[in-house]
Design a protein around this motif. Structure first.
Motif, PDB file in Angstrom:
ATOM      1  N   GLY A   1       0.810  -1.208   0.000  1.00  0.00           N
ATOM      2  CA  GLY A   1       0.000   0.000   0.000  1.00  0.00           C
ATOM      3  C   GLY A   1       0.845   1.260   0.000  1.00  0.00           C
ATOM      4  N   PRO A   2       0.208   2.396   0.316  1.00  0.00           N
ATOM      5  CA  PRO A   2       0.910   3.676   0.271  1.00  0.00           C
ATOM      6  C   PRO A   2       1.936   3.811   1.392  1.00  0.00           C
ATOM      7  N   VAL A   3       3.124   4.261   1.028  1.00  0.00           N
ATOM      8  CA  VAL A   3       4.230   4.407   1.968  1.00  0.00           C
ATOM      9  C   VAL A   3       4.719   5.852   1.947  1.00  0.00           C
ATOM     10  N   TYR A   4       4.921   6.419   3.128  1.00  0.00           N
ATOM     11  CA  TYR A   4       5.600   7.705   3.255  1.00  0.00           C
ATOM     12  C   TYR A   4       6.974   7.429   3.849  1.00  0.00           C
ATOM     13  N   LEU A   5       8.016   7.881   3.164  1.00  0.00           N
ATOM     14  CA  LEU A   5       9.400   7.639   3.589  1.00  0.00           C
ATOM     15  C   LEU A   5       9.978   8.899   4.205  1.00  0.00           C
ATOM     16  N   SER A   6      10.366   8.817   5.471  1.00  0.00           N
ATOM     17  CA  SER A   6      10.995   9.953   6.140  1.00  0.00           C
ATOM     18  C   SER A   6      12.441   9.596   6.458  1.00  0.00           C
ATOM     19  N   LEU A   7      13.363  10.301   5.804  1.00  0.00           N
ATOM     20  CA  LEU A   7      14.787   9.973   5.900  1.00  0.00           C
ATOM     21  C   LEU A   7      15.526  11.064   6.667  1.00  0.00           C
ATOM     22  N   ASP A   8      15.875  10.748   7.916  1.00  0.00           N
ATOM     23  CA  ASP A   8      16.743  11.624   8.709  1.00  0.00           C
ATOM     24  C   ASP A   8      18.174  11.229   8.357  1.00  0.00           C
ATOM     25  N   ILE A   9      18.930  12.211   7.863  1.00  0.00           N
ATOM     26  CA  ILE A   9      20.282  11.922   7.379  1.00  0.00           C
ATOM     27  C   ILE A   9      21.173  11.313   8.465  1.00  0.00           C
ATOM     28  N   ASP A  10      20.821  11.571   9.749  1.00  0.00           N
ATOM     29  CA  ASP A  10      21.684  11.008  10.800  1.00  0.00           C
ATOM     30  C   ASP A  10      21.490   9.511  11.013  1.00  0.00           C
ATOM     31  N   VAL A  11      20.620   8.874  10.233  1.00  0.00           N
ATOM     32  CA  VAL A  11      20.569   7.406  10.245  1.00  0.00           C
ATOM     33  C   VAL A  11      21.901   6.838   9.758  1.00  0.00           C
ATOM     34  N   LEU A  12      22.569   7.617   8.892  1.00  0.00           N
ATOM     35  CA  LEU A  12      23.877   7.196   8.395  1.00  0.00           C
ATOM     36  C   LEU A  12      24.930   7.352   9.490  1.00  0.00           C
ATOM     37  N   ASP A  13      25.966   6.546   9.419  1.00  0.00           N
ATOM     38  CA  ASP A  13      27.082   6.717  10.329  1.00  0.00           C
ATOM     39  C   ASP A  13      27.743   8.069  10.054  1.00  0.00           C
ATOM     40  N   PRO A  14      28.213   8.752  11.120  1.00  0.00           N
ATOM     41  CA  PRO A  14      28.889  10.040  10.893  1.00  0.00           C
ATOM     42  C   PRO A  14      30.093   9.930   9.949  1.00  0.00           C
ATOM     43  N   ALA A  15      30.648   8.744   9.783  1.00  0.00           N
ATOM     44  CA  ALA A  15      31.747   8.581   8.826  1.00  0.00           C
ATOM     45  C   ALA A  15      31.277   8.866   7.406  1.00  0.00           C
ATOM     46  N   PHE A  16      30.015   8.562   7.131  1.00  0.00           N
ATOM     47  CA  PHE A  16      29.445   8.794   5.797  1.00  0.00           C
ATOM     48  C   PHE A  16      28.777  10.167   5.706  1.00  0.00           C
TER      49      PHE A  16
END
Ligand code: MN
Ligand code: MN
Length: 280
Positions: A197-212
């Protein structure tokens, strides 16, 4: 708050990139209001091109457009104004890809989506659960959006991925709201979210490791790689009907590394939305 884009030029089914340059509700440091401009500059940088990994050339694809940024004149009404502008896009059957701004902007954007999509699944990629009932006296803090969303029943499911700062209070909140939490320690290269079904994607950049991605206000080691996030987005089921990329802080990103990561993820999310959409 003024609108400086012409909504009449948008065809149904299109994807519209819209900047939401707000960091009024950042709990620790300001900066993400400059995010939309910095991400656009990285997207258009001659160091790379506009082709996605799935083979779409965004430089010639007519299924998306960049509307620029919302302009905030009155912070007191910002939450209601953000919701109103995204509702206008949804009423034209336009899918929005928002560029933050801090994570507080997700609450009004999801409010707009909940009107159109009654069985919305939220996929929330973040180091942090953002489930505080209140933080430093502010119920609209960037630490609180998913508490507001879930207590108002705006989503049928909330799936959080990459979490690595769970507190006892937020674990209680996750239990209260039935949140599905996939911790960073449990994210592997083969993670495939079972969604429909319908998906809303919320991407907080800090999910990435600070190395990236060092350019965030709340760097939290032990995170995901850029490749992990691209794979999660690529392997997601359901149909992305809206998305945001939030919490890039250019003040913490002097080399522009994080801006390039955000632009890369913007391309891949756009590619995913356009492949599934009516304009392919
Ligand atoms: Mn967040
Ligand atoms: Mn976060």
């Amino acid at each position: 708050m003024g609108r400086h884009f012409d909504i009449e030029c948008l065809d149904p089914g299109m994807v519209a990139v819209l900047g939401v340059p707000s960091d009024e509700n950042s709990s620790y440091m300001r900066g993400p209001a400059a995010g939309p401009t910095i991400i656009r500059n990285a997207l258009r940088c001659d160091a790379t091109n506009l082709s996605t990994e799935c083979g779409l050339d965004l430089s010639t694809h007519s299924g998306w457009t960049d509307l620029g940024d919302l302009v905030f004149e009155n912070q007191a009404s910002a939450v209601a104004d953000i919701e109103r502008h995204f509702r206008e896009l949804l009423l034209r059957d336009v899918r929005a890809l928002a560029l933050g701004g801090d994570h507080a902007v997700t609450y009004p954007i999801v409010r707009a989506h909940a009107d159109t999509y009654k069985d919305l699944t939220l996929v929330h990629l973040d180091a942090h659960p953002d489930l505080y009932d209140i933080f430093n006296g502010n119920r609209f803090s960037n630490a609180c959006p998913f508490a507001r969303i879930m207590e108002q029943g705006l989503a049928a499911r909330l799936v959080q991925v990459g979490i690595r700062t769970m507190t006892p209070h937020q674990q209680d909140q996750a239990n209260r709201f039935g949140v599905e939490v996939i911790r960073a320690a449990d994210v592997g290269a083969d993670l495939s979210l079972e969604l429909a079904g319908p998906v809303y994607l919320s991407l907080d950049i800090d999910v990435l490791d600070p190395a990236f991605a060092p350019g965030v206000s709340h760097p939290e080691p032990g995170g995901l790689s850029t490749r992990d996030v691209i794979s999660i987005i690529g392997n997601m089921g359901g149909q992305i009907v809206g998305a945001d990329i939030v919490e890039l802080n250019p003040r913490r990103d002097p080399q522009g590394i994080t801006a390039m990561v955000a632009a890369k993820l913007l391309k891949e999310i756009l590619g995913k939305m356009l492949r599934a959409g009516p304009n392919t």
